[in-house]
Design an enzyme around this catalytic site. Structure first.
Site, mmCIF file in Angstrom:
data_model
loop_
_atom_site.group_PDB
_atom_site.id
_atom_site.type_symbol
_atom_site.label_atom_id
_atom_site.label_comp_id
_atom_site.label_asym_id
_atom_site.label_seq_id
_atom_site.Cartn_x
_atom_site.Cartn_y
_atom_site.Cartn_z
ATOM 1 N N SER A 159 0.956 -1.149 0.003
ATOM 2 C CA SER A 159 0.020 -0.025 0.057
ATOM 3 C C SER A 159 0.885 1.233 -0.019
ATOM 4 O O SER A 159 2.136 1.302 0.507
ATOM 5 C CB SER A 159 -0.806 0.095 1.195
ATOM 6 N N TYR A 185 -0.123 -0.308 10.404
ATOM 7 C CA TYR A 185 -0.432 -0.703 9.084
ATOM 8 C C TYR A 185 0.959 -0.533 8.213
ATOM 9 O O TYR A 185 1.271 -1.282 7.352
ATOM 10 C CB TYR A 185 -1.558 0.120 8.667
HETATM 11 N N1 LIG Z 1 -8.888 -1.098 -0.588
HETATM 12 C C1 LIG Z 1 -7.907 0.089 -0.600
HETATM 13 O O1 LIG Z 1 -8.207 1.165 -0.692
HETATM 14 C C2 LIG Z 1 -6.453 -0.580 -0.674
HETATM 15 C C3 LIG Z 1 -5.417 0.349 -0.739
HETATM 16 C C4 LIG Z 1 -4.252 0.105 -0.369
HETATM 17 C C5 LIG Z 1 -3.710 -1.596 -0.269
HETATM 18 N N2 LIG Z 1 -4.766 -2.288 -0.067
HETATM 19 C C6 LIG Z 1 -4.697 -3.858 0.148
HETATM 20 O O2 LIG Z 1 -5.133 -4.679 -0.676
HETATM 21 C C7 LIG Z 1 -5.436 -6.007 0.032
HETATM 22 C C8 LIG Z 1 -6.891 -6.286 -0.193
HETATM 23 O O3 LIG Z 1 -7.532 -5.123 0.669
HETATM 24 P P1 LIG Z 1 -9.171 -5.066 0.237
HETATM 25 O O4 LIG Z 1 -9.163 -3.655 -0.067
HETATM 26 O O5 LIG Z 1 -9.733 -6.084 -0.995
HETATM 27 O O6 LIG Z 1 -9.836 -5.479 1.666
HETATM 28 P P2 LIG Z 1 -10.946 -6.514 2.103
HETATM 29 O O7 LIG Z 1 -11.890 -6.469 1.196
HETATM 30 O O8 LIG Z 1 -11.098 -6.331 3.627
HETATM 31 O O9 LIG Z 1 -10.392 -7.850 1.645
HETATM 32 C C9 LIG Z 1 -9.322 -8.398 2.716
HETATM 33 C C10 LIG Z 1 -9.247 -9.838 2.897
HETATM 34 O O10 LIG Z 1 -8.290 -10.123 3.629
HETATM 35 C C11 LIG Z 1 -8.832 -11.188 4.522
HETATM 36 N N3 LIG Z 1 -8.203 -11.505 5.820
HETATM 37 C C12 LIG Z 1 -8.004 -10.485 6.710
HETATM 38 N N4 LIG Z 1 -7.325 -11.011 7.891
HETATM 39 C C13 LIG Z 1 -7.143 -12.330 7.639
HETATM 40 C C14 LIG Z 1 -6.593 -13.491 8.075
HETATM 41 N N5 LIG Z 1 -5.981 -13.392 9.430
HETATM 42 N N6 LIG Z 1 -6.457 -14.598 7.463
HETATM 43 C C15 LIG Z 1 -6.848 -14.831 6.134
HETATM 44 N N7 LIG Z 1 -7.536 -13.695 5.621
HETATM 45 C C16 LIG Z 1 -7.558 -12.669 6.369
HETATM 46 C C17 LIG Z 1 -10.249 -10.762 4.789
HETATM 47 O O11 LIG Z 1 -10.928 -11.607 5.109
HETATM 48 P P3 LIG Z 1 -12.631 -11.570 5.963
HETATM 49 O O12 LIG Z 1 -13.384 -11.440 5.107
HETATM 50 O O13 LIG Z 1 -12.724 -12.835 6.748
HETATM 51 O O14 LIG Z 1 -12.073 -10.356 7.029
HETATM 52 C C18 LIG Z 1 -10.718 -10.248 3.484
HETATM 53 O O15 LIG Z 1 -11.193 -11.425 2.743
HETATM 54 C C19 LIG Z 1 -4.735 -5.602 1.447
HETATM 55 O O16 LIG Z 1 -3.559 -6.161 1.400
HETATM 56 C C20 LIG Z 1 -4.925 -4.289 1.593
HETATM 57 O O17 LIG Z 1 -3.946 -3.843 2.503
HETATM 58 C C21 LIG Z 1 -6.173 -2.018 -0.138
#
Ligand SMILES: NC(=O)c1ccc[n+]([C@@H]2O[C@H](COP(=O)([O-])OP(=O)(O)OC[C@H]3O[C@@H](n4cnc5c(N)ncnc54)[C@H](OP(=O)(O)O)[C@@H]3O)[C@@H](O)[C@H]2O)c1
Length: 312
Positions: A159, A185
């Site tokens: 990120s 984070y």
């Molecule tokens: N969205 C943004 O704006 C953004 C920006 C920068 C970086 N990112 C990065 O992109 C990636 C995906 O994020 P997203 O936005 O798609 O978020 P999201 O919709 O919250 O998806 C994250 C996933 O990670 C899973 N997770 C969390 N803790 C876990 C654990 N202990 N074991 C296994 N799975 C786990 C969650 O499972 P549950 O559904 O069970 O909670 C969820 O399926 C992340 O690494 C995030 O840091 C996102």
């Protein structure tokens, strides 16, 4: 240093744009956190190109629903679900033990953001444990499968928040310093980049490359711990209008590009954003990669610390 990777794609590009013309038939892939947010669209794009896809998720009911949806929309039946809790070493070990045969693409996508202070039973800070240590344990556990693929790729979803903190080796788990959710984070997301740097170096002889990326800002479940007001304030402070969210298909595009584009053949240890390799960060701006995240000395140190931590 060789020249930065530049592609015809941009912030607006979608998974469909970057996967066009890519054939992944016979390739086996894993997407952690593949049942939510950009993980779903990452998995869908891989399946649409013919890959076998395993959604590695802690909520298998959500995983089953997502797998059904991906099968229905792509016609690819090779979409599977396997339980994985990245904050639990036993769960990671079970996932690794159940994996059989080569692994061509590992997408370390799951994550949590800016959570209140939580600790694993080992007292590890939860964001570092989930976002970095869990994926580190998974990738090292699957090393043999990755090596067996010949030319495997690991994608480390980091990120721009990595700009908020290096890895603070003196107190990674906030045992001495005050806990700050964004510093934790940021530290974990810097660790994601450092992992890509060191894995590419260590595993070069196995043909394995690893790269990191910032997907952009996408409204997903990731913001569950952050109020709308706080998000708006942060985005204004970062100089953006506060309305330029990407769609999940745009947000997943950089992951899919880094995982599959022929432009990245043999390329490792780099950081991408908006479907192109990022430039060095200019202090005070929200883009680019921090020098400390690409530092080979810190990358090696983090690797050693991670091995020690998981072995303890
Ligand atoms: N969205 C943004 O704006 C953004 C920006 C920068 C970086 N990112 C990065 O992109 C990636 C995906 O994020 P997203 O936005 O798609 O978020 P999201 O919709 O919250 O998806 C994250 C996933 O990670 C899973 N997770 C969390 N803790 C876990 C654990 N202990 N074991 C296994 N799975 C786990 C969650 O499972 P549950 O559904 O069970 O909670 C969820 O399926 C992340 O690494 C995030 O840091 C996102």
């Amino acid at each position: 240093m060789s020249s930065p990777i530049s592609t015809p794609f941009s912030a607006e590009s979608t998974t469909a744009d970057v996967i066009a013309g890519v054939d992944l038939t016979g390739r086996r892939t894993i997407v952690t956190g593949g049942a939510s947010g950009i993980g779903v669209e990452t998995a869908r794009a891989l399946a649409s190109a013919g890959a076998e896809v395993t959604l590695a998720v802690r909520n298998t009911a959500a995983g089953d629903e997502t797998a059904e949806d991906i099968i229905a929309t792509t016609g690819n039946k090779q979409v599977y679900v396997a339980p994985l809790d990245l904050a639990d070493r036993t769960s990671i070990a079970a996932f690794v033990a159940a994996w059989d045969g080569p692994l061509h693409i590992l997408i370390n996508n799951a994550g949590i953001m800016a959570s209140p202070l939580m600790r694993t039973p080992e007292r590890w800070e939860m964001q570092f444990a989930t976002n970095h240590l869990g994926h580190f344990g998974l990738a090292t556990g699957l090393h043999r499968a990755l090596a067996a693929a010949g030319g495997a790729r690991i994608v480390s979803v980091s990120s721009s928040a990595h700009l908020r903190s290096p890895v603070v080796f003196e107190d990674i788990h906030f045992l001495e310093r005050d806990y700050e959710p964004w510093a934790a984070y940021g530290q974990s997301k810097t660790a994601n980049v450092l992992f890509a740097v060191e894995a590419s170096k260590r595993w070069a002889a196995d043909g394995i490359t690893a790269n990191a990326l910032h997907p952009g800002g996408i409204r997903t479940n990731l913001q569950r711990y952050v109020s709308d007001q706080e998000l708006d304030r942060m985005r204004r402070a970062a100089g953006s209008s506060g309305v330029n969210w990407k769609t999940p298909e745009q947000g997943a595009a950089t992951s899919v590009l880094v995982a599959t584009s022929p432009l990245l053949d043999g390329v490792g240890g780099r950081y991408f954003e908006d479907c192109n390799e990022a430039a060095p960060n200019q202090p005070g701006t929200p883009r680019g990669v921090a020098p400390y995240a690409l530092d080979p000395v810190a990358a090696q140190r983090l690797w050693d610390v991670s091995v020690e931590t998981l072995a303890a």
